[in-house]
Design an enzyme around this catalytic site. Structure first.
Site, PDB file in Angstrom:
ATOM      1  CG  HIS A 193      -1.873  -1.009   1.434  1.00  0.00           C
ATOM      2  ND1 HIS A 193      -1.973  -1.779   2.576  1.00  0.00           N
ATOM      3  CD2 HIS A 193      -2.880  -1.434   0.619  1.00  0.00           C
ATOM      4  CE1 HIS A 193      -2.978  -2.624   2.460  1.00  0.00           C
ATOM      5  NE2 HIS A 193      -3.548  -2.445   1.288  1.00  0.00           N
ATOM      6  CB  SER A 242      -4.123  -6.341   4.801  1.00  0.00           C
ATOM      7  OG  SER A 242      -3.731  -5.074   4.372  1.00  0.00           O
ATOM      8  CE  LYS A 273     -12.429  -6.651   2.540  1.00  0.00           C
ATOM      9  NZ  LYS A 273     -11.291  -5.859   2.132  1.00  0.00           N
ATOM     10  NE  ARG A 298      -2.585  -7.410  -3.956  1.00  0.00           N
ATOM     11  CZ  ARG A 298      -3.316  -7.522  -2.867  1.00  0.00           C
ATOM     12  NH1 ARG A 298      -2.753  -7.876  -1.731  1.00  0.00           N
ATOM     13  NH2 ARG A 298      -4.605  -7.302  -2.910  1.00  0.00           N
TER      14      ARG A 298
HETATM   15  P1  ADP Z   1      -9.471  -4.092   0.113  1.00  0.00           P
HETATM   16  O1  ADP Z   1     -10.054  -2.757  -0.253  1.00  0.00           O
HETATM   17  O2  ADP Z   1      -9.777  -5.189  -0.856  1.00  0.00           O
HETATM   18  O3  ADP Z   1      -9.562  -4.463   1.549  1.00  0.00           O
HETATM   19  P2  ADP Z   1      -6.911  -3.266   0.758  1.00  0.00           P
HETATM   20  O4  ADP Z   1      -7.494  -2.302   1.671  1.00  0.00           O
HETATM   21  O5  ADP Z   1      -5.965  -4.258   1.319  1.00  0.00           O
HETATM   22  O6  ADP Z   1      -7.950  -3.944  -0.143  1.00  0.00           O
HETATM   23  O7  ADP Z   1      -6.126  -2.508  -0.386  1.00  0.00           O
HETATM   24  C1  ADP Z   1      -6.602  -1.356  -1.031  1.00  0.00           C
HETATM   25  C2  ADP Z   1      -5.995  -1.329  -2.411  1.00  0.00           C
HETATM   26  O8  ADP Z   1      -4.611  -1.585  -2.345  1.00  0.00           O
HETATM   27  C3  ADP Z   1      -6.556  -2.350  -3.375  1.00  0.00           C
HETATM   28  O9  ADP Z   1      -6.642  -1.747  -4.653  1.00  0.00           O
HETATM   29  C4  ADP Z   1      -5.547  -3.448  -3.381  1.00  0.00           C
HETATM   30  O10 ADP Z   1      -5.527  -4.141  -4.615  1.00  0.00           O
HETATM   31  C5  ADP Z   1      -4.289  -2.626  -3.221  1.00  0.00           C
HETATM   32  N1  ADP Z   1      -3.189  -3.419  -2.674  1.00  0.00           N
HETATM   33  C6  ADP Z   1      -3.169  -4.203  -1.584  1.00  0.00           C
HETATM   34  N2  ADP Z   1      -1.969  -4.776  -1.392  1.00  0.00           N
HETATM   35  C7  ADP Z   1      -1.185  -4.347  -2.418  1.00  0.00           C
HETATM   36  C8  ADP Z   1       0.167  -4.595  -2.830  1.00  0.00           C
HETATM   37  N3  ADP Z   1       0.963  -5.429  -2.156  1.00  0.00           N
HETATM   38  N4  ADP Z   1       0.613  -3.980  -3.946  1.00  0.00           N
HETATM   39  C9  ADP Z   1      -0.204  -3.179  -4.649  1.00  0.00           C
HETATM   40  N5  ADP Z   1      -1.484  -2.901  -4.335  1.00  0.00           N
HETATM   41  C10 ADP Z   1      -1.975  -3.467  -3.239  1.00  0.00           C
END
Ligand code: ADP
Length: 161
Positions: free
Chosen positions: A17, A128, A41, A90
């Site tokens: 992130h 995460s 979630k 990813r």
């Molecule tokens: P979600 O909204 O599905 O819970 P997250 O909060 O973990 O997802 O992540 C928010 C955004 O960050 C999403 O677009 C997710 O694809 C992206 N993301 C999460 N981990 C990574 C990573 N390692 N590299 C690039 N983008 C990521």
């Protein structure tokens, strides 16, 4: 002044992130990291903890602001006059879920554009959910989260280390 939003649950923020947010902040004048309140979630970290972890991560970067929000991302964008949504990709697994969200947002709000940034190769396997899994099994998350997050988690969730 062009502002974008990077929405997500950030439970907790990872190096993946962090890298996406930093790259987006170099493209836009202002990047708002928006932590969703209403996601279905169940989160490991409270909203206050998630906010604090993201705020600490970007404390030195003036162009990045951190907020929480409730409801639809497109409604948050409309209320705050934001036209750009940044998401990270990813793998093709992300593409399935991300394109569904982006298409739904496009049908609701055609004026809002979703922009995808491809993750850096070293963060393809960082998520995460993996961090949470390692935490509950008392493993080492130092390769996955920013140092400031590592230290805060050690202090606040020391029992899981
Ligand atoms: P979600 O909204 O599905 O819970 P997250 O909060 O973990 O997802 O992540 C928010 C955004 O960050 C999403 O677009 C997710 O694809 C992206 N993301 C999460 N981990 C990574 C990573 N390692 N590299 C690039 N983008 C990521």
């Amino acid at each position: 002044m062009v502002t974008a939003i990077y929405p997500g649950s950030f439970d907790p923020i990872t190096k993946g992130h962090q890298a996406i947010a930093l790259r987006a902040s170099n493209i836009f004048d202002c990047l708002i990291i928006a932590i969703g309140k209403n996601m279905e979630k169940r989160c490991m970290f409270s909203l206050e903890e998630r906010l604090l972890l993201v705020q600490k991560t970007f404390a030195d970067i003036q162009k990045i602001k951190v907020v929480s929000y409730e409801g639809l991302t497109v409604d948050f964008c409309k209320t705050n006059n934001i036209r750009y949504v940044v998401r990270g990709l990813r793998s093709d697994m992300d593409w399935g879920a991300e394109s569904a969200i982006a298409h739904a947002n496009k049908l609701m709000s055609p004026e809002i554009e979703t922009l995808f940034l491809l993750t850096e190769p070293q963060y393809t396997g960082v998520s995460s959910s993996i961090v949470r899994e390692i935490l509950v099994n008392r493993g080492d998350i130092s390769a996955f989260v920013p140092d400031v997050v590592l230290n805060m988690i050690k202090n606040t969730h020391g029992d899981v280390f």
